[in-house]
Design an enzyme around this catalytic site. Structure first.
Site, short mmCIF file in Angstrom:
data_model
loop_
_atom_site.label_atom_id
_atom_site.label_comp_id
_atom_site.label_asym_id
_atom_site.label_seq_id
_atom_site.Cartn_x
_atom_site.Cartn_y
_atom_site.Cartn_z
N ASN A 1 1.68 6.49 -4.33
CA ASN A 1 2.61 7.41 -4.98
C ASN A 1 4.07 6.97 -4.89
O ASN A 1 4.89 7.40 -5.68
CB ASN A 1 2.47 8.80 -4.40
CG ASN A 1 2.62 8.81 -2.88
OD1 ASN A 1 1.92 8.07 -2.18
ND2 ASN A 1 3.52 9.63 -2.37
N GLN B 1 -2.45 9.80 -8.32
CA GLN B 1 -1.47 9.09 -9.14
C GLN B 1 -2.14 8.20 -10.19
O GLN B 1 -1.49 7.73 -11.11
CB GLN B 1 -0.56 8.23 -8.26
CG GLN B 1 0.30 9.03 -7.29
CD GLN B 1 1.41 9.83 -7.97
OE1 GLN B 1 1.78 9.56 -9.13
NE2 GLN B 1 1.91 10.84 -7.28
N CYS C 1 12.17 10.92 3.34
CA CYS C 1 13.02 11.64 4.30
C CYS C 1 13.71 12.80 3.62
O CYS C 1 14.92 12.94 3.68
CB CYS C 1 14.03 10.70 4.93
SG CYS C 1 15.09 9.91 3.72
#
Lengths: 392, 392
Positions: free
Chosen positions: A153, A190, A335
């Site tokens: 992904n 995906q 993150c």
């Protein structure tokens, strides 16, 4: 300039033809598909139709399709389902996965380790592709499940699913304990839009799909469960979905998923050509930006994903500044909660932090066009220039 | 005559005002609420709005609402979540529930027994109401969770939730091991439309809701989880829903649930009055049919449910013949899979098989009117007459 959405790997717009298919089940056909009366039976017929379409798409029996609330649930059902089956029987088991899986696989694996299951994590090469030899090296006599995604992904790297399936077949033939299973789970979230998902050809026992990544609705997914595979449900209640997934069926969502796979199948070859063209144009322009590099190998990559790193420019800052210009992309790094940890995928590919911190994922989709490329590149160049001029 | 839908306890039509609220999130606002860019942030704002509405409805903090795929998942998350928390720590635990719970509670309890957890099942009285003294009698020092539904789905009997909560409070105060929890879970699926669901007033630690029983969409539910309660997730992945329920959020479904509770709150008092009137009219007419009896006590029952038994007429046959006349009801008995087992609820109420086999549940809703009563009664009388004339 109208906003540009280059984040189709995060979620796709609901195709209006899918919504049109769902609409009767959001209005007058509101029945519970578990009801015996005709209001319920009409809902059941719609569910059956969507199940047939999904099974056609995967080349399996309709009875091998379990509808879930999404890919996270599907991945959990496959992995926890197999683990629970064997743990209940006191069997010592081992699992294998790769270091670049989605959190809905990796976090389940970590939890299974806490529950006393041995798990091995296969390395990938520098372009984010799992090595089949790595998997071969990790297989133990007690390995019961191998879970490898079809396409990553973050960087779009396509995994050698058929090769791994063939390895598994050989291993199974070699095993003495004929009753210990060795299953193959593939998270195809995906891949569904772009790659052949024939489960017979791929040789998988489980395959995960998500509605909202293929222009269908959010909150719906499916899991292919090969007939005869040993698995426990995640939760308990009514007899829906062959008692593997109880609860009133999300009729409109299921109908939407069925319509979505139908459109993917029909339009795939044209879509791939179009996306490759846009991707080539973007990559051509990006390659002229100094201190930029692509993550992953375009030859073994989904046609809709570009993962690019810029030195001396922070991915999150690029994202925010592009957003102000009406362009949606995402960072390769996960993150999102402000952590400065680099992406586990880029780390597994041995990409140095100075590059991985400046990574951006551009993921194309059905609604994009080549006309968007120039504006995007212009804005991106300006953003990179500005960020670098501000850097210490 | 336009079709009559008297099966609102199975599922309700999606209110068109709810659909209108959802529509932007099924069209242009398709973002993933986990994305940082503005497309994602607009989706997140919509989720936050729905979370606030749901929290207002339950009188709790928005952070205490976990969105799920439906009531079955919510019930499983509460029960398995608590059990997994304590089992992981090797604590000996005991659970209490009632004999008339929905399968999504009862089947979880049976599975927990298979996993070595002790479970006690409280009796109910002849009108289907759990006796608080029964619960008191069953509590052990190691009891960690009591799960009792707010109102029963087959007979509509309303349970003494506040009384049980008060008993639990007393028991908790008495316990020596201060660190062993005693939680109270309430499956409020059938109650949300008609009863006060203030969790502070009720004194519950967990409360289950379903979208499609309150004129919202299928495939969405919520679980109230009181702050500080010890619970493990059912599945693993991203950090959504405070890491208690990972997976991309079903934005449109969540928005629909928020809109649905808002409408329930606003229109409840008028709805209850209207339904009571229709219910009275139906019960008046039914009481004139020979060899018919009501199951449950109308004084302690939801305003929308009538459960009636006919001797010498089979519930399933009544359902099928009414269906042919365009009327949707359900059987009180859950033998939808052709089993001849009588309903576990009616059995717990000590209703003899000769009566329970002929039971029918009439469940009213927002779209019903008094004008439907005459036609319904006429058709029902004809069906009963016909079935009895055919009986041996």
């Amino acid at each position: 300039m109208k906003p540009i959405y280059f984040d189709n790997s995060a979620t796709t717009p609901l195709d209006r033809r899918v919504l049109a298919g769902m609409t009767p089940y959001l209005t007058k056909e509101f029945g519970n598909s578990g009801s015996i009366h005709s209001v319920g039976q009409r809902a059941l017929a719609a569910v059956d139709g969507a199940r047939d379409k999904t099974a056609d798409f995967l080349n399996c029996d309709p009875q091998e399709i379990i509808f879930t609330a999404g890919a996270t649930e599907s991945n959990n059902l496959a992995i926890q389902g197999v683990v629970n089956y064997f743990q209940k029987r006191g069997t010592k088991i081992h699992l294998i996965t790769s270091k670049i899986e989605h959190p809905s696989v990796l976090e389940v694996m970590k939890e299974m380790e806490k529950r006393g299951v041995a798990v091995s994590y296969a390395n990938v090469d520098n372009s984010g592709v799992v090595k089949t030899t790595e998997i071969a090296r990790l297989i133990r006599p007690e390995t019961v499940l191998i879970s490898v995604m079809y396409a990553n992904n973050e960087v779009g790297s396509i995994q050698p699913i058929e090769e791994i399936a063939s390895l598994i077949k050989t291993e199974k033939a070699r095993r003495k304990t004929k009753d210990l299973a060795l299953y193959f789970h593939v998270d195809a979230v995906q891949a569904v839009n772009y790659l052949n998902c024939d489960v017979q050809k791929l040789g998988t026992d489980f395959l995960t799909m998500s509605g909202h990544k293929i222009y269908g609705p959010k909150g719906i997914g499916a899991l292919f469960v090969r007939r005869g595979v040993k698995i426990e449900p995640l939760y308990f209640g009514g007899h829906q979905e062959y008692a593997l997934r109880p609860g009133t069926l999300n009729v409109a969502g299921i109908v939407g998923l069925g319509k979505a796979v139908e459109l993917v199948e029909k339009e795939r070859s044209v879509a791939v050509l179009k996306l490759k063209k846009i991707k080539r144009a973007i990559m051509g322009a990006l390659s002229k930006i100094p201190e930029a590099r692509f993550n992953g190998d375009a030859e073994r990559q989904l046609p809709n994903i570009i993962n690019v790193s810029f030195r001396r420019a922070e991915g999150e800052s690029i994202l925010m500044m592009l957003d102000m210009a009406g362009i949606a992309v995402s960072t390769g790094s996960a993150c999102s909660s402000g952590s400065l940890e680099p992406s586990h995928v880029l780390s597994a590919m041995r990409i140095k932090p100075e590059w991985s911190h400046g990574s951006v994922r551009i993921s194309l989709g059905r609604c994009n066009s080549e006309a968007e490329v120039d504006y995007f590149i212009k804005k991106l160049k300006a953003v990179i220039l500005k960020l670098r001029s501000m850097a210490p």
